[in-house]
Write an enzyme that holds these catalytic residues in place. Structure first.
Site, mmCIF file in Angstrom:
data_model
loop_
_atom_site.group_PDB
_atom_site.id
_atom_site.type_symbol
_atom_site.label_atom_id
_atom_site.label_comp_id
_atom_site.label_asym_id
_atom_site.label_seq_id
_atom_site.Cartn_x
_atom_site.Cartn_y
_atom_site.Cartn_z
ATOM 1 N N GLY A 61 0.799 -1.212 0.000
ATOM 2 C CA GLY A 61 0.000 0.000 0.000
ATOM 3 C C GLY A 61 0.829 1.258 0.000
ATOM 4 O O GLY A 61 1.559 1.548 -0.936
ATOM 5 N N TRP A 79 0.909 5.639 0.664
ATOM 6 C CA TRP A 79 0.094 6.771 0.228
ATOM 7 C C TRP A 79 -0.323 6.638 -1.232
ATOM 8 O O TRP A 79 -1.474 6.886 -1.589
ATOM 9 C CB TRP A 79 0.861 8.072 0.448
ATOM 10 C CG TRP A 79 0.119 9.294 0.022
ATOM 11 C CD1 TRP A 79 0.345 10.061 -1.078
ATOM 12 C CD2 TRP A 79 -1.020 9.879 0.682
ATOM 13 N NE1 TRP A 79 -0.565 11.097 -1.144
ATOM 14 C CE2 TRP A 79 -1.406 11.007 -0.074
ATOM 15 C CE3 TRP A 79 -1.734 9.569 1.842
ATOM 16 C CZ2 TRP A 79 -2.484 11.827 0.285
ATOM 17 C CZ3 TRP A 79 -2.805 10.370 2.207
ATOM 18 C CH2 TRP A 79 -3.165 11.487 1.437
ATOM 19 N N ASP A 131 3.082 -6.516 6.044
ATOM 20 C CA ASP A 131 2.680 -5.267 6.687
ATOM 21 C C ASP A 131 1.671 -4.595 5.764
ATOM 22 O O ASP A 131 1.903 -4.505 4.555
ATOM 23 C CB ASP A 131 3.904 -4.366 6.891
ATOM 24 C CG ASP A 131 3.544 -3.003 7.461
ATOM 25 O OD1 ASP A 131 3.084 -2.964 8.614
ATOM 26 O OD2 ASP A 131 3.736 -1.983 6.761
ATOM 27 N N ASP A 150 -0.290 -1.156 4.805
ATOM 28 C CA ASP A 150 -0.274 0.303 4.964
ATOM 29 C C ASP A 150 -1.403 0.889 4.118
ATOM 30 O O ASP A 150 -1.173 1.523 3.088
ATOM 31 C CB ASP A 150 1.088 0.855 4.538
ATOM 32 C CG ASP A 150 1.233 2.346 4.822
ATOM 33 O OD1 ASP A 150 0.306 2.926 5.416
ATOM 34 O OD2 ASP A 150 2.260 2.924 4.430
ATOM 35 N N GLU A 166 -3.954 3.512 3.392
ATOM 36 C CA GLU A 166 -4.158 4.936 3.690
ATOM 37 C C GLU A 166 -5.311 5.493 2.843
ATOM 38 O O GLU A 166 -5.057 6.042 1.785
ATOM 39 C CB GLU A 166 -2.871 5.712 3.449
ATOM 40 C CG GLU A 166 -1.687 5.209 4.289
ATOM 41 C CD GLU A 166 -0.432 6.055 4.125
ATOM 42 O OE1 GLU A 166 -0.522 7.262 3.800
ATOM 43 O OE2 GLU A 166 0.656 5.507 4.316
ATOM 44 N N TYR A 167 -6.601 5.358 3.313
ATOM 45 C CA TYR A 167 -7.030 4.923 4.631
ATOM 46 C C TYR A 167 -8.360 4.210 4.479
ATOM 47 O O TYR A 167 -9.164 4.565 3.601
ATOM 48 C CB TYR A 167 -7.223 6.117 5.577
ATOM 49 C CG TYR A 167 -5.978 6.942 5.763
ATOM 50 C CD1 TYR A 167 -4.961 6.521 6.606
ATOM 51 C CD2 TYR A 167 -5.830 8.123 5.054
ATOM 52 C CE1 TYR A 167 -3.810 7.288 6.780
ATOM 53 C CE2 TYR A 167 -4.683 8.890 5.221
ATOM 54 C CZ TYR A 167 -3.665 8.474 6.074
ATOM 55 O OH TYR A 167 -2.531 9.217 6.219
ATOM 56 N N MET A 214 1.846 5.891 12.575
ATOM 57 C CA MET A 214 2.564 6.913 11.797
ATOM 58 C C MET A 214 2.448 8.247 12.540
ATOM 59 O O MET A 214 1.690 9.138 12.151
ATOM 60 C CB MET A 214 1.999 6.987 10.375
ATOM 61 C CG MET A 214 2.260 5.729 9.561
ATOM 62 S SD MET A 214 1.724 5.836 7.842
ATOM 63 C CE MET A 214 -0.040 5.558 8.027
ATOM 64 N N TYR A 221 3.756 10.967 12.642
ATOM 65 C CA TYR A 221 4.435 12.035 11.902
ATOM 66 C C TYR A 221 3.468 12.525 10.833
ATOM 67 O O TYR A 221 2.362 12.000 10.704
ATOM 68 C CB TYR A 221 5.755 11.558 11.289
ATOM 69 C CG TYR A 221 5.755 10.164 10.710
ATOM 70 C CD1 TYR A 221 5.074 9.873 9.526
ATOM 71 C CD2 TYR A 221 6.433 9.128 11.334
ATOM 72 C CE1 TYR A 221 5.069 8.597 8.990
ATOM 73 C CE2 TYR A 221 6.442 7.846 10.812
ATOM 74 C CZ TYR A 221 5.764 7.588 9.638
ATOM 75 O OH TYR A 221 5.754 6.316 9.115
ATOM 76 N N ASP A 222 3.878 13.551 10.096
ATOM 77 C CA ASP A 222 2.983 14.193 9.115
ATOM 78 C C ASP A 222 1.737 14.768 9.775
ATOM 79 O O ASP A 222 0.668 14.841 9.153
ATOM 80 C CB ASP A 222 2.586 13.225 7.987
ATOM 81 C CG ASP A 222 3.740 12.927 7.048
ATOM 82 O OD1 ASP A 222 4.758 13.640 7.111
ATOM 83 O OD2 ASP A 222 3.621 11.982 6.246
ATOM 84 N N TRP A 268 10.285 6.054 9.217
ATOM 85 C CA TRP A 268 10.234 6.291 7.775
ATOM 86 C C TRP A 268 11.250 7.381 7.481
ATOM 87 O O TRP A 268 11.173 8.456 8.051
ATOM 88 C CB TRP A 268 8.831 6.729 7.337
ATOM 89 C CG TRP A 268 8.785 6.991 5.869
ATOM 90 C CD1 TRP A 268 9.058 8.170 5.231
ATOM 91 C CD2 TRP A 268 8.488 6.035 4.850
ATOM 92 N NE1 TRP A 268 8.952 8.013 3.878
ATOM 93 C CE2 TRP A 268 8.606 6.713 3.617
ATOM 94 C CE3 TRP A 268 8.157 4.679 4.863
ATOM 95 C CZ2 TRP A 268 8.386 6.064 2.396
ATOM 96 C CZ3 TRP A 268 7.938 4.058 3.647
ATOM 97 C CH2 TRP A 268 8.039 4.742 2.439
#
Length: 370
Positions: free
Chosen positions: A95, A97, A133, A135, A137-138, A210, A212-213, A351
């Site tokens: 996955g 972003w 894993d 990921d 989003e979302y 995550m 961050y961001d 990351w």
């Protein structure tokens, strides 16, 4: 006799001391989406427990190696690093972003979830990896423009992990090896409101926040993007601490939560020097970059480092160019690692590896946990 009893009591106390818990995990996201991983032999795998290989795409309901020619080379070279750290786990991260638009369709039905899980686990099997894993989003809310999302994502997110766990367990029966299943999650309540984390976590080894961001809008308010605590009195301000609380309230146990560390900075151009840019209206985005660049270049080019005691976070400000930069540094990383140990979280992830090739932050993590 008194001396003997003292020695005996001390020895008994030493023997009966409670065992230490598991060592914190240190999970590095390593990017293969650009092509070949640059200089993989330089990765300091002795200081890692996991490498999450980013990213595998979702196409036609399947986990898909978009860059198969380079992905396969990367898998081989990353696996070779186990000669230096036999305990290293290497997972495919699906996955991200840019490649999350097809998750919702892929896991919409039971047959679809079985197909997706089988295709993901087949990559693990073929390239002798250690797990998956996710990921996404979302689930249930927009990510990148054009992403497909629907209300059913809330339940299907859980059912996807159930299918993946069953497929990994089936592979374990064939190989005798254990396989891990993890997920990367957004750090806000929008994520837990649109998922069933209490149900999903039962299938997961780790939940990688995550953290961050938190600030990304180029024309919004410039502020910390990876702060441990809030920098204002607003109790709803995003922070790693608040993210941890949100996921614990949603039913994820502390021992499965992994705190995110940013190996890169975000930057904004400000209209003036008010408050050195912190929590002020930005004019536009500016170039941030990886931590090695920030430390070796920007800090020698007129930028002044400041420390926000409330947020436990650093920032740079250029007093002439009026550029504000938010990032993690050695001091904030030590604070995050201390938080992880104090609250008995599973560990940290970051990351992304190539953003700090000199290993300033990874060395800090290693020293904090050892």
């Amino acid at each position: 006799m008194v001396a003997f009893l003292f020695i005996l009591t001390g020895a008994t106390a030493f023997i009966s001391a409670p065992p230490k818990g598991p060592a914190p995990v240190v999970i590095a996201y390593v990017g293969g989406f650009r092509g070949l991983v640059q200089n993989p032999s330089a990765i300091m795998v002795e200081k890692l427990t996991h490498i999450n290989y980013a990213f595998v795409d979702v196409k036609n309901g399947r986990a898909w190696l978009t860059n198969e020619a380079t992905d396969t080379v990367n898998f081989r070279e990353l696996n070779a690093l186990k000669l230096r750290n036999p305990a290293l786990k290497i997972l495919i991260s699906i996955g991200g972003w840019a490649w999350s638009e097809n998750f919702s369709d892929a896991v919409l039905t039971e047959d679809g979830r079985r197909l997706f899980a089988a295709s993901a686990v087949d990559i693990v099997r073929r390239y002798m990896l250690d797990g998956v894993d996710i990921d996404w989003e979302y689930p249930g809310v927009p990510g990148e423009e054009g992403n497909i999302f629907r209300p059913e994502d809330k339940q299907n997110y859980t059912l996807m992990f159930k299918a993946l766990r069953e497929s990994l367990d089936s592979l374990q029966q064939q190989t005798g090896r254990s396989y891990q299943l993890t997920t990367a999650v957004g750090g806000g309540r929008y994520f837990t409101d649109h998922t069933e984390m209490a149900n999903a976590q039962q299938y997961l080894n780790y939940v990688n926040i995550m953290s961050y961001d938190y600030k990304t809008n180029p024309t919004g308010i410039a502020g910390h993007h990876t702060n441990l605590y809030g920098s204002t009195k607003d109790t709803a301000e995003s922070s790693a601490h608040r993210s941890v609380q949100i996921f614990m309230e949603a039913g994820v146990p502390a021992e499965k939560l992994v705190m995110g560390i940013a190996f890169y900075g975000r930057a904004w151009a400000m209209k003036d020097a008010t408050a050195r840019g912190l929590n002020q209206q930005a004019l536009k985005g500016a170039r941030g970059g990886g931590y090695t660049r920030l430390k070796d270049s920007l800090m020698n080019q007129g930028y002044v480092r400041h420390w926000d005691r409330r947020a436990r976070a650093p920032y740079l400000f250029h007093p002439v160019q009026h550029i504000f930069v938010t990032f993690d540094d050695e001091r904030s990383v030590r604070a995050k690692c201390k938080y992880v140990k104090k609250h008995k979280l599973a560990g940290v992830m970051f990351w992304e590896y190539s953003s700090d090739p000199k290993g300033y932050l990874l060395n800090t993590i290693h020293n904090a946990f050892n």
